[in-house]
Design a protein around this motif. Structure first.
Motif, PDB file in Angstrom:
ATOM      1  N   MET A 372       0.745  -1.095  -0.042  1.00 41.17           N
ATOM      2  CA  MET A 372      -0.093   0.131  -0.010  1.00 41.17           C
ATOM      3  C   MET A 372       0.855   1.224   0.272  1.00 41.17           C
ATOM      4  N   LEU A 373       0.460   2.298  -0.757  1.00 37.18           N
ATOM      5  CA  LEU A 373       1.144   3.585  -0.789  1.00 37.18           C
ATOM      6  C   LEU A 373       1.184   4.202   0.350  1.00 37.18           C
ATOM      7  N   VAL A 374       2.228   4.931   0.793  1.00 36.16           N
ATOM      8  CA  VAL A 374       2.070   6.108   1.890  1.00 36.16           C
ATOM      9  C   VAL A 374       1.712   7.002   1.413  1.00 36.16           C
ATOM     10  N   GLU A 375       0.645   7.486   1.767  1.00 31.86           N
ATOM     11  CA  GLU A 375      -0.089   8.814   1.325  1.00 31.86           C
ATOM     12  C   GLU A 375      -0.376   9.773   2.240  1.00 31.86           C
ATOM     13  N   LYS A 376      -0.332  11.053   2.339  1.00 32.97           N
ATOM     14  CA  LYS A 376      -0.724  12.198   2.889  1.00 32.97           C
ATOM     15  C   LYS A 376      -2.274  12.677   2.966  1.00 32.97           C
ATOM     16  N   ALA A 377      -2.959  12.858   3.716  1.00 32.10           N
ATOM     17  CA  ALA A 377      -4.551  13.325   3.571  1.00 32.10           C
ATOM     18  C   ALA A 377      -4.545  14.576   3.057  1.00 32.10           C
ATOM     19  N   VAL A 378      -4.085  14.740   1.702  1.00 32.97           N
ATOM     20  CA  VAL A 378      -4.456  15.952   1.119  1.00 32.97           C
ATOM     21  C   VAL A 378      -5.213  15.540  -0.789  1.00 32.97           C
ATOM     22  N   PRO A 379      -5.832  16.457  -1.137  1.00 27.99           N
ATOM     23  CA  PRO A 379      -6.465  16.164  -2.392  1.00 27.99           C
ATOM     24  C   PRO A 379      -5.670  15.617  -3.526  1.00 27.99           C
ATOM     25  N   SER A 380      -6.008  14.994  -4.228  1.00 27.60           N
ATOM     26  CA  SER A 380      -5.190  14.378  -5.560  1.00 27.60           C
ATOM     27  C   SER A 380      -6.047  13.801  -6.501  1.00 27.60           C
ATOM     28  N   VAL A 381      -5.593  13.794  -7.744  1.00 27.40           N
ATOM     29  CA  VAL A 381      -6.285  13.301  -8.834  1.00 27.40           C
ATOM     30  C   VAL A 381      -5.939  11.831  -9.030  1.00 27.40           C
ATOM     31  N   PRO A 382      -7.044  10.875  -8.892  1.00 20.31           N
ATOM     32  CA  PRO A 382      -6.603   9.497  -9.125  1.00 20.31           C
ATOM     33  C   PRO A 382      -6.261   8.870 -10.777  1.00 20.31           C
ATOM     34  N   ALA A 383      -5.629   8.076 -10.733  1.00 18.02           N
ATOM     35  CA  ALA A 383      -5.183   7.546 -11.987  1.00 18.02           C
ATOM     36  C   ALA A 383      -6.201   6.422 -12.454  1.00 18.02           C
ATOM     37  N   SER A 384      -6.469   6.113 -13.660  1.00 22.67           N
ATOM     38  CA  SER A 384      -7.162   5.020 -13.845  1.00 22.67           C
ATOM     39  C   SER A 384      -6.583   3.734 -14.035  1.00 22.67           C
ATOM     40  N   ASP A 385      -4.971   3.904 -14.171  1.00 22.88           N
ATOM     41  CA  ASP A 385      -4.332   2.452 -14.364  1.00 22.88           C
ATOM     42  C   ASP A 385      -3.239   2.599 -13.140  1.00 22.88           C
ATOM     43  N   ALA A 386      -3.407   1.770 -12.203  1.00 28.18           N
ATOM     44  CA  ALA A 386      -2.407   2.021 -11.008  1.00 28.18           C
ATOM     45  C   ALA A 386      -1.435   0.385 -10.976  1.00 28.18           C
ATOM     46  N   SER A 387      -1.594  -0.201 -12.072  1.00 28.91           N
ATOM     47  CA  SER A 387      -0.780  -1.569 -12.143  1.00 28.91           C
ATOM     48  C   SER A 387       0.782  -1.468 -12.051  1.00 28.91           C
ATOM     49  N   GLN A 388       1.398   0.019 -12.426  1.00 30.92           N
ATOM     50  CA  GLN A 388       2.752   0.176 -12.301  1.00 30.92           C
ATOM     51  C   GLN A 388       3.113   0.904 -11.076  1.00 30.92           C
ATOM     52  N   ASP A 389       2.273   1.192 -10.416  1.00 25.60           N
ATOM     53  CA  ASP A 389       2.784   2.084  -9.161  1.00 25.60           C
ATOM     54  C   ASP A 389       3.843   1.240  -8.355  1.00 25.60           C
ATOM     55  N   LYS A 390       3.894  -0.124  -7.929  1.00 28.23           N
ATOM     56  CA  LYS A 390       4.694  -0.956  -7.556  1.00 28.23           C
ATOM     57  C   LYS A 390       6.272  -0.933  -8.074  1.00 28.23           C
TER      58      LYS A 390
END
Length: 1047
Positions: A372-390
């Motif tokens: 799981m990504l370490v994220e901060k609680a701020v607004p962001s625009v999600p991407a449709s394809d998250a398969s390459q995130d790792k």
């Protein structure tokens, strides 16, 4: 008629019994009073140069004395220094023996502080706070510290109840709970200490390869997905090398570890001070450790130096290194990752400071699965394809995090509370120093941990807290970014702290194993009790290194920590149990100098330990309990017998007393009735058991259930034969062990056998645990016995058993009873002649539960008279067995009235003549024996001839006495001729015995065992010999033609 029978015979005499449904190797006791002499007090300040401060020196030592003690500071357990001195003084004579000089601060407080604060604080505390949040982290720390504080209170009570030698917690538990619990928990504590060494070594290597010299890694990942495997392989290789080096240091001599103890302590103290100094500095000038975010995702700050997509150089917009990580080229029009294109890059401060208000954001937890990504609680625009995130340089969770896992990972950071109690022999006043030093150390570390939870959450950004390895701050140790004056203070301090803790574990664990081995309670560990000439545990060190290597091969600090948590928690659980047990039992030797304890606190600590075990990892908890249970059972069955006055034995005594009182309140219900046996044994002149198969039969009948008392009688007085009584008791116990008979042994010394057996029948047992049945062997060769009292003793035993309303089982031909060999298919025949409440039917059922008799079937024979309906009797008996839920074949034997044979008359007459004449004439003992033998021989010789005569009369009985005695007796016999008349009652009894004998021999010649009712004993002493002869005639042919046994 010549034939061979193969069955067993048991004679039974019983009252009416209803079967229906309606807890040392050192035998001496620890001294309750510790002699703490202060003889050296008057010689410390003999010099007059400091006379001005003489009054203050009693409470405040000189600076030189304090510095000397600090210079001699050691964190090694008791016994290690003695080995070190043996190395230094080898071959030399010791001039003086130094008295213990260590006080509370140097001897207990600092070692406990050093053992408690360690690798988890430096490497995982920030991650735990970031993942669980401040509130849940506070709960985790509070639970674990409360557990150790309650355990320290219990431990202080135990440790101040006597001297605690080498072995520490193992010694306390084993002497309080017995060798079984002590050995099981001691080995678990040993495993925990060994795995702690593996954890410290893994922590050392993690600091080395991640924060100090990352370029030293042997295995390097070509792709981001392979980084975790490469790190684990590097940990295994370097961890093995580090373990080998540390083992060699410990093997060469612990004196080198001792010399570095102050260095390791200084590293811990300086690191803690650096953290608090850094927190204070953040109020005025927070350190600059920027964290780069892409949208709300944290980036690994390894491959770029500027947190921006593009930059303007000479009025030209160019891409940065960050651009090339997400795009396929450095061109501005290159194809980039969707999320990279949709979101902006921002830079935030990793250490905003104590007054920044970040504490509100870190109040709650942020658990998640691995990857799981370490994220901060701020607004962001999600991407449709998250398969390459790792595959991209994001900060990810390396393991699945949840509350219970964090408890297991954190708990090792509060262990180490036994450091003071392990060295009680080195303390000036152990009774005072151990409680004060240990409790103060736990209170200090609790304050440090709780304050760190709050301060970390108030000073450090949440995404940086959850970044376990500091990838977002260029690979810096997260807690190091907070410290002052430099992160390297924490890095170097934690490195040496972990090294020192690893060396101490490799030093202490072998000595703990050596203490267990030298106690001799675990036979297969005895080899580890040996070592070098000075006592160094060489073999134990080798085993410790092997087990430690298995922990290093796991290679993950987060996986090893819960394992050792289980073992430490189990040890602390039993420390609390030991204190609670001793307090509740109020044993006379329980007099701890530490008074601030209570059994309720101990039970609370025990419950908390058990809860933490299952909270941390329920399957690890079960495995730890299984290991401890296996060790417990092994010690119970194979270990050496030790009597340490432990609490479990006291608990058993209290439980037995309570149970006996409860049993005394009401008689047992018929549903719970079973034969509670008193086995009467005869001993030979060598005090050996004459009939050991009687014990075999007892084992097969009882199978370890209920009460079994094995008793015997020695003739004489107790004052003259007390030694013989002890030898006889040991002989019987040996026979019981050989025959696997579980029960109690009781040997009585009495003036004669009859009184002795009478005393056993009356007084054996205690309270409700008394016998209800007596088992004895038939008096073999009673007619030819040298002692005319032999058959009288037997008859009187029968009478007294009946008077006591107890069942009597008489085993005939007992030496033919089976031992342990399993019998083939056969039958157990029950001859139910008179109603005894069902005991005759219960005995075969109990025997069939044992493997020896399991294949045998039960047959029940009953006798029908002329006016009985045999068919209806069979149906009724089958229905009776159905209600009793017993499986058996039923057969009704019809015995018609027949004429009494001449042999029966002759047999009865001879019996009466013998009884009366022996009573009337004043023969010597030798003459009585000769006359009795002549009567028996003539009776046997005339047996066949008399059967062919229909009107034969009994022959005269010729005596071999003197002429004077013959004349006297002849004149006496002339007066009442009716005295020699045959008693018709005796004739009928003899007739019944002979007829039953013929029927039983005919029907049960193939049985393995025959059980039949025994005639009731005579009430008049005049008819004792008549009863014995009748009973003998009843079962005579069984012994004459059969090589088996009868009950």
């Amino acid at each position: 008629m010549s034939f061979s029978l193969s069955f067993s015979l048991v004679l039974l005499l019983s009252p009416s019994v209803c079967l229906s449904d309606t807890g040392d190797g050192n035998p001496r006791e620890s001294r309750p009073f510790i002699n703490n002499t202060d003889d050296d007090k008057g010689t410390l300040y003999d010099g007059k140069n400091m006379a001005l401060f003489e009054e203050e020196m009693d409470s405040n030592p000189m600076v030189s004395s304090l510095l000397s003690k600090l210079a001699n500071y050691t964190n090694l357990m008791q016994g290690v220094r003695e080995h070190e001195e043996a190395d230094e003084d080898e071959g030399a004579k010791k001039q003086t023996v130094k008295s213990p000089q260590m006080g509370t601060f140097i001897g207990v407080y600092l070692p406990c502080l050093q053992n408690i604060l360690g690798v988890i604080l430096f490497l995982r505390m920030t991650w735990i706070v970031g993942t669980a949040g401040i509130l849940e982290s506070f709960i985790i720390v509070s639970m674990c510290c409360s557990c150790t504080m309650l355990t320290a209170i219990s431990m202080s009570a135990i440790a101040t109840n006597g001297v605690v030698p080498a072995g520490g917690s193992y010694y306390m538990i084993s002497r309080s709970l017995g060798p079984e619990f002590g050995g099981a928990v001691g080995l678990c504590f040993y495993l925990g200490t060994t795995f702690a060494g593996a954890m410290y070594i893994l922590g050392t290597i993690e600091i080395l390869l991640t924060y100090m010299v990352p370029s030293a890694a042997i295995f390097k990942a070509e792709e981001k997905a392979q980084e975790a495997d490469a790190l684990l392989n590097n940990m295994r290789v370097y961890g093995t090398c580090c373990l080998t080096l540390m083992s060699l240091v410990v093997f060469v001599g612990v004196k080198y570890v001792n010399k570095l103890a102050l260095v390791f302590l200084a590293c811990v103290v300086l690191s803690i001070l650096a953290i608090y100094a850094g927190v204070i500095k953040t109020i005025f000038e927070p350190p600059v450790f920027p964290v780069c975010l892409l949208g709300n995702r944290t980036l690994q700050n390894h491959g770029f130096d500027k947190c921006m997509k593009t930059e303007i150089i000479d009025n030209v917009t160019v891409t940065t290194k960050l651009w090339s990580l997400f795009c396929k080229g450095p061109e501005l029009n290159a194809s980039c990752n969707e999320y990279f294109s949709l979101n902006n890059v921002t830079e935030i401060q990793g250490i905003p400071g104590l007054t920044s208000g970040v504490i509100s954001e870190n109040m709650w937890g942020s658990y998640g699965p691995a990857g799981m990504l370490v994220e901060k609680a701020v607004p962001s625009v999600p991407a449709s394809d998250a398969s390459q995130d790792k595959h991209l340089p994001y900060v990810l969770n390396d393991i699945t995090a949840f509350f219970t896992l964090l408890v297991g990972i954190y708990f090792p950071s509060v262990t180490g509370i036994m450091a003071g109690s392990n060295r009680s022999g080195d303390l000036r006043d152990a009774q005072r120093s151990i409680p004060i030093g240990t409790i103060l150390a736990i209170a200090t570390t609790t304050i440090i941990y709780l304050s760190c939870v709050v301060l970390f959450g108030a000073c450090i950004e949440g995404v940086l807290l959850r970044d376990k390895f500091g990838d977002s701050v260029k690979g810096n140790l997260v807690i190091g970014t907070l410290s002052w004056p430099s992160p390297w203070v924490i890095v170097i301090g934690s490195f040496f702290s972990c090294c020192g803790a690893g060396l101490q574990s490799l030093t202490g664990a072998p000595r703990l194993l050596q203490a267990i081995a030298r106690d001799g309670i675990v036979p297969f560990l005895e080899v580890f009790g040996h070592g070098k000439a000075n006592g160094e545990p060489t073999w134990a060190l080798l085993l410790t290194a092997v087990i430690c290597e298995s922990g290093i091969l796991i290679a993950s600090l987060d996986a090893v920590a819960p394992i050792l948590s289980m073992f430490f928690l189990m040890c602390y659980l039993f420390v609390n149990l030991a204190c609670a047990l001793q307090t509740l039992l109020r044993t006379p030797n329980w007099r701890p100098r530490f008074k601030y304890y209570h059994w309720a606190l101990s039970f609370l600590g025990m419950s908390l330990c058990l809860a933490l075990m299952f909270i941390s990892s329920w399957y690890y908890a079960l495995v730890a309990m299984l290991i401890a249970g296996c060790i417990y059972k092994y010690i119970e069955y194979r270990g050496a017998e030790k009597e340490w006055g432990d609490g479990i034995r006291g608990l058993s005594l209290n439980a037995a007393r309570y149970a006996l009182i409860r049993l005394e309140e009401a008689p047992p219900h018929t549903k719970n009735w079973r034969p509670q046996l008193l086995v009467l044994l005869n001993l030979d002149s060598e005090l050996s058991v004459k009939h050991p198969r009687l014990l075999s039969f007892t084992t097969q009948l009882k199978a370890g259930k209920g009460l079994t008392i094995v008793g015997s009688v020695l003739e004489g007085t107790f004052l003259s034969r007390d030694a013989d009584a002890k030898r006889a008791e040991q002989s019987i116990k040996s026979a019981m062990a050989a025959e696997k008979t579980k029960g109690f042994c009781h040997v009585v010394v009495s003036s004669n056998l009859r009184d002795g057996f009478s005393h056993l029948i009356q007084s054996a047992g205690l309270g409700g645990m008394k016998h209800n049945s007596v088992l004895m062997a038939w008096p073999a060769n009673w007619r030819q016995s040298n002692d005319p009292q032999s058959w009288r003793n037997f008859i009187e035993t029968v009478q007294e058993t009946t008077a006591a309303h107890q069942a009597l089982l008489v085993a005939k031909n007992v030496d033919s009873f089976p031992h342990q060999e399993r019998l083939g298919e056969g039958t157990i025949d029950v001859w139910w002649i008179v109603h005894d409440g069902g005991l005759l039917m219960l005995l075969p059922f109990l025997l069939q539960q044992h493997k020896v008799w399991r294949k045998c079937k039960m047959r029940i024979f009953t006798v029908a008279q002329l006016d009985d309906n045999s068919i209806q009797m069979k149906k009724d008996l089958q229905m009776f067995l159905y209600h009793l839920r017993l499986n058996a074949e039923v057969e009704v034997v019809e015995m018609h009235d027949s004429d009494i044979s001449a042999f029966t008359y002759e047999k009865t007459l001879v019996m009466e003549q013998r009884s009366q004449m022996l009573k009337q004439m004043q023969l010597s003992r030798t003459e009585r024996e000769r006359e009795a033998q002549l009567i028996y021989d003539r009776n046997t010789a005339s047996h066949a001839a008399l059967n062919d005569k229909t009107d034969a009369t009994p022959e005269r009985v010729h005596m071999t006495w003197t002429k004077d005695k013959f004349c006297t007796e002849r004149n006496r016999n002339r007066e009442p001729s009716a005295n020699m008349a045959v008693n018709q009652s005796n004739v009928r009894c003899m007739h019944t015995a002979i007829k039953l004998n013929e029927v039983v021999v005919n029907k049960s010649q193939g049985a393995h065992l025959v059980l039949l009712n025994m005639p009731g004993p005579p009430k008049n002493r005049v008819f004792m010999s008549v009863y014995c002869a009748t009973s003998f005639g009843f079962s005579k042919d069984f012994l004459k033609h059969v090589q088996s046994e009868v009950l």
